[in-house]
Write a protein that holds these residues in place. Sequence first.
Motif, PDB file in Angstrom:
ATOM      1  N   GLY A  12     -14.185  -1.903  35.555  1.00  0.00           N
ATOM      2  CA  GLY A  12     -13.954  -3.279  35.868  1.00  0.00           C
ATOM      3  C   GLY A  12     -14.560  -3.643  37.293  1.00  0.00           C
ATOM      4  N   SER A  14     -17.013  -5.478  37.967  1.00  0.00           N
ATOM      5  CA  SER A  14     -18.153  -6.729  37.832  1.00  0.00           C
ATOM      6  C   SER A  14     -17.349  -7.977  38.788  1.00  0.00           C
ATOM      7  N   ARG A  15     -16.187  -7.905  39.172  1.00  0.00           N
ATOM      8  CA  ARG A  15     -15.620  -8.835  40.254  1.00  0.00           C
ATOM      9  C   ARG A  15     -14.430  -8.247  40.802  1.00  0.00           C
ATOM     10  N   LEU A  17     -11.320  -6.756  42.745  1.00  0.00           N
ATOM     11  CA  LEU A  17     -11.166  -5.279  43.597  1.00  0.00           C
ATOM     12  C   LEU A  17     -12.217  -4.396  43.135  1.00  0.00           C
ATOM     13  N   ARG A  37     -16.463  -6.109  30.471  1.00  0.00           N
ATOM     14  CA  ARG A  37     -16.962  -6.870  29.409  1.00  0.00           C
ATOM     15  C   ARG A  37     -18.121  -8.026  29.729  1.00  0.00           C
ATOM     16  N   SER A  38     -18.177  -8.225  30.971  1.00  0.00           N
ATOM     17  CA  SER A  38     -19.212  -9.474  31.176  1.00  0.00           C
ATOM     18  C   SER A  38     -19.998  -9.195  32.212  1.00  0.00           C
ATOM     19  N   ASP A  60     -16.149  -2.739  26.661  1.00  0.00           N
ATOM     20  CA  ASP A  60     -14.911  -3.043  26.624  1.00  0.00           C
ATOM     21  C   ASP A  60     -14.190  -1.689  26.857  1.00  0.00           C
ATOM     22  N   ALA A  61     -13.326  -1.655  27.716  1.00  0.00           N
ATOM     23  CA  ALA A  61     -12.437  -0.420  28.254  1.00  0.00           C
ATOM     24  C   ALA A  61     -11.702   0.213  27.061  1.00  0.00           C
ATOM     25  N   ASN A  87      -9.634   0.970  37.428  1.00  0.00           N
ATOM     26  CA  ASN A  87      -9.276  -0.211  38.251  1.00  0.00           C
ATOM     27  C   ASN A  87      -9.125  -1.377  37.172  1.00  0.00           C
ATOM     28  N   ILE A 137      -5.811   2.470  39.723  1.00  0.00           N
ATOM     29  CA  ILE A 137      -5.253   1.524  40.477  1.00  0.00           C
ATOM     30  C   ILE A 137      -3.825   0.955  39.995  1.00  0.00           C
ATOM     31  N   SER A 138      -2.780   1.190  40.399  1.00  0.00           N
ATOM     32  CA  SER A 138      -1.514   0.661  39.783  1.00  0.00           C
ATOM     33  C   SER A 138      -1.094  -0.334  40.642  1.00  0.00           C
ATOM     34  N   TYR A 152       3.093  -6.156  31.829  1.00  0.00           N
ATOM     35  CA  TYR A 152       2.154  -5.568  32.803  1.00  0.00           C
ATOM     36  C   TYR A 152       2.783  -4.401  33.898  1.00  0.00           C
ATOM     37  N   LYS A 156       1.584  -0.508  34.259  1.00  0.00           N
ATOM     38  CA  LYS A 156       1.425   0.423  35.500  1.00  0.00           C
ATOM     39  C   LYS A 156       2.256   1.544  35.731  1.00  0.00           C
ATOM     40  N   GLY A 183       0.005  -4.231  46.734  1.00  0.00           N
ATOM     41  CA  GLY A 183       1.037  -5.549  46.564  1.00  0.00           C
ATOM     42  C   GLY A 183      -0.150  -6.554  46.101  1.00  0.00           C
ATOM     43  N   PHE A 185      -2.907  -9.216  45.978  1.00  0.00           N
ATOM     44  CA  PHE A 185      -3.930  -9.794  46.850  1.00  0.00           C
ATOM     45  C   PHE A 185      -4.494 -10.670  46.269  1.00  0.00           C
ATOM     46  N   SER A 187      -7.467 -12.527  44.038  1.00  0.00           N
ATOM     47  CA  SER A 187      -8.271 -12.480  42.943  1.00  0.00           C
ATOM     48  C   SER A 187      -7.909 -13.223  41.955  1.00  0.00           C
TER      49      SER A 187
HETATM   50  N1  LIG Z   1      -4.705  -9.131  42.202  1.00  0.00           N
HETATM   51  C1  LIG Z   1      -3.412  -8.535  42.436  1.00  0.00           C
HETATM   52  O1  LIG Z   1      -2.587  -9.123  43.042  1.00  0.00           O
HETATM   53  C2  LIG Z   1      -2.938  -7.102  42.182  1.00  0.00           C
HETATM   54  C3  LIG Z   1      -1.981  -6.475  42.710  1.00  0.00           C
HETATM   55  C4  LIG Z   1      -1.840  -5.052  42.581  1.00  0.00           C
HETATM   56  C5  LIG Z   1      -2.692  -4.507  41.421  1.00  0.00           C
HETATM   57  N2  LIG Z   1      -3.780  -5.048  40.992  1.00  0.00           N
HETATM   58  C6  LIG Z   1      -4.622  -4.281  40.263  1.00  0.00           C
HETATM   59  O2  LIG Z   1      -5.659  -4.033  40.823  1.00  0.00           O
HETATM   60  C7  LIG Z   1      -6.842  -4.000  39.864  1.00  0.00           C
HETATM   61  C8  LIG Z   1      -7.996  -4.981  40.101  1.00  0.00           C
HETATM   62  O3  LIG Z   1      -7.563  -6.348  39.911  1.00  0.00           O
HETATM   63  P1  LIG Z   1      -8.253  -7.460  40.177  1.00  0.00           P
HETATM   64  O4  LIG Z   1      -7.181  -8.538  40.899  1.00  0.00           O
HETATM   65  O5  LIG Z   1      -9.217  -7.284  41.027  1.00  0.00           O
HETATM   66  O6  LIG Z   1      -8.683  -8.189  38.637  1.00  0.00           O
HETATM   67  P2  LIG Z   1      -9.662  -9.069  38.340  1.00  0.00           P
HETATM   68  O7  LIG Z   1     -10.273 -10.080  39.393  1.00  0.00           O
HETATM   69  O8  LIG Z   1      -9.016 -10.061  37.102  1.00  0.00           O
HETATM   70  O9  LIG Z   1     -10.858  -7.989  37.720  1.00  0.00           O
HETATM   71  C9  LIG Z   1     -10.550  -7.333  36.755  1.00  0.00           C
HETATM   72  C10 LIG Z   1     -11.790  -6.600  36.473  1.00  0.00           C
HETATM   73  O10 LIG Z   1     -11.459  -5.646  35.075  1.00  0.00           O
HETATM   74  C11 LIG Z   1     -12.330  -6.006  34.010  1.00  0.00           C
HETATM   75  N3  LIG Z   1     -11.696  -5.967  32.891  1.00  0.00           N
HETATM   76  C12 LIG Z   1     -10.561  -6.678  32.348  1.00  0.00           C
HETATM   77  N4  LIG Z   1     -10.585  -6.377  31.184  1.00  0.00           N
HETATM   78  C13 LIG Z   1     -11.511  -5.276  30.674  1.00  0.00           C
HETATM   79  C14 LIG Z   1     -11.750  -4.627  29.389  1.00  0.00           C
HETATM   80  N5  LIG Z   1     -10.944  -4.916  28.165  1.00  0.00           N
HETATM   81  N6  LIG Z   1     -12.918  -3.992  29.410  1.00  0.00           N
HETATM   82  C15 LIG Z   1     -13.415  -3.793  30.786  1.00  0.00           C
HETATM   83  N7  LIG Z   1     -13.290  -4.388  31.657  1.00  0.00           N
HETATM   84  C16 LIG Z   1     -12.215  -5.240  31.931  1.00  0.00           C
HETATM   85  C17 LIG Z   1     -13.093  -7.594  34.450  1.00  0.00           C
HETATM   86  O11 LIG Z   1     -14.056  -7.900  34.002  1.00  0.00           O
HETATM   87  P3  LIG Z   1     -14.199  -8.500  32.348  1.00  0.00           P
HETATM   88  O12 LIG Z   1     -12.940  -9.452  32.283  1.00  0.00           O
HETATM   89  O13 LIG Z   1     -15.528  -9.050  32.257  1.00  0.00           O
HETATM   90  O14 LIG Z   1     -14.129  -7.646  31.177  1.00  0.00           O
HETATM   91  C18 LIG Z   1     -12.887  -7.247  35.957  1.00  0.00           C
HETATM   92  O15 LIG Z   1     -14.079  -6.946  36.298  1.00  0.00           O
HETATM   93  C19 LIG Z   1      -6.095  -3.932  38.519  1.00  0.00           C
HETATM   94  O16 LIG Z   1      -5.904  -2.963  38.023  1.00  0.00           O
HETATM   95  C20 LIG Z   1      -4.814  -4.650  38.844  1.00  0.00           C
HETATM   96  O17 LIG Z   1      -3.832  -4.427  37.801  1.00  0.00           O
HETATM   97  C21 LIG Z   1      -3.974  -6.247  41.241  1.00  0.00           C
END
Ligand SMILES: NC(=O)c1ccc[n+]([C@@H]2O[C@H](COP(=O)([O-])OP(=O)(O)OC[C@H]3O[C@@H](n4cnc5c(N)ncnc54)[C@H](OP(=O)(O)O)[C@@H]3O)[C@@H](O)[C@H]2O)c1
Length: 243
Positions: A12, A14-15, A17, A37-38, A60-61, A87, A137-138, A152, A156, A183, A185, A187
């Motif tokens: 993951g 592509s965008r 974290l 995926r994208s 796709d994961a 991630n 990345i939990s 969700y 985790k 915690g 962040f 995105s």
């Molecule tokens: N944001 C928060 O507040 C937060 C807090 C705690 C933990 N986290 C964890 O931190 C990590 C990153 O989160 P983020 O906020 O950076 O998320 P995000 O901006 O939504 O990015 C998610 C990434 O995962 C990819 N992805 C999603 N589904 C996929 C699939 N089926 N196959 C392949 N790639 C896939 C997405 O690309 P595509 O959609 O193009 O596939 C994207 O690159 C995650 O594990 C999340 O649970 C986030």
Amino acid sequence: MHTTNQSIIVSGGSRGLGLHLTERLLEAGNKVATFARSHTEAMDRLAGTYGDAFYFTPLDAVDAPGVAAFVAEVADRFGAVDSVVNNAAIGQDQLLMHTDLDTLRGIVDVNVIGPTLLTRAAIKHMILQGGGNICNISSICGSRGYAGLSIYAGSKGYLDAMMRALAREVGEAGIFVNSVAPGFFESEMSSVLLPEQLNTIKRRTPSGSLSNDENIFKVVDLVISGTTNMQGQVVFVDGGITT
Ligand SMILES: NC(=O)c1ccc[n+]([C@@H]2O[C@H](COP(=O)([O-])OP(=O)(O)OC[C@H]3O[C@@H](n4cnc5c(N)ncnc54)[C@H](OP(=O)(O)O)[C@@H]3O)[C@@H](O)[C@H]2O)c1
């Protein structure tokens, strides 16, 4: 920087974290492979800047043969698979009683099956190489309750529990398995939170601020460096909100 000259897979990238981790690990002199995926514009930018040290393919994961082929391709291109950062994930913003079966299955597929497939494929290479690092990345949701995030959170919690058992399973092969639990962040995933919800979270956070991508990178960088002897742990990066 603690991690350099490694061959690393970040799912993951592509965008969000994952993109930040990918970019910072490349800057530090690692080879980084990622999938999502994208195909985003950032993937072209990184390919232009880092050439053969960077590899992206749309995937796709949850595509089991695709994930196995991806890991084999990375081992072939980079000569090793030293670290994996699990991630890629999808979020949730729905009470359980309103959640349909497809949504439930979708979260479990991406957040549970996905990282398990990637880990399974990578440890085969790591065992043959004599070691490696898996970093999940939990989330603080894996250990603390938040309404609207039950599936969700369960996904985790699975990652953390699986990580502990796997640490015992592959530790003797020189593989370190740990979780980094951020915690909230900023995105795309957390964009469902309203400004007043974010303010409440900040107010309840002892450090007074949300973590950012760079805070999380600093911890991931240390965890996958192979220099800490840290094994089977969940490291919180949350400004103290879970204390
Ligand atoms: N944001 C928060 O507040 C937060 C807090 C705690 C933990 N986290 C964890 O931190 C990590 C990153 O989160 P983020 O906020 O950076 O998320 P995000 O901006 O939504 O990015 C998610 C990434 O995962 C990819 N992805 C999603 N589904 C996929 C699939 N089926 N196959 C392949 N790639 C896939 C997405 O690309 P595509 O959609 O193009 O596939 C994207 O690159 C995650 O594990 C999340 O649970 C986030």
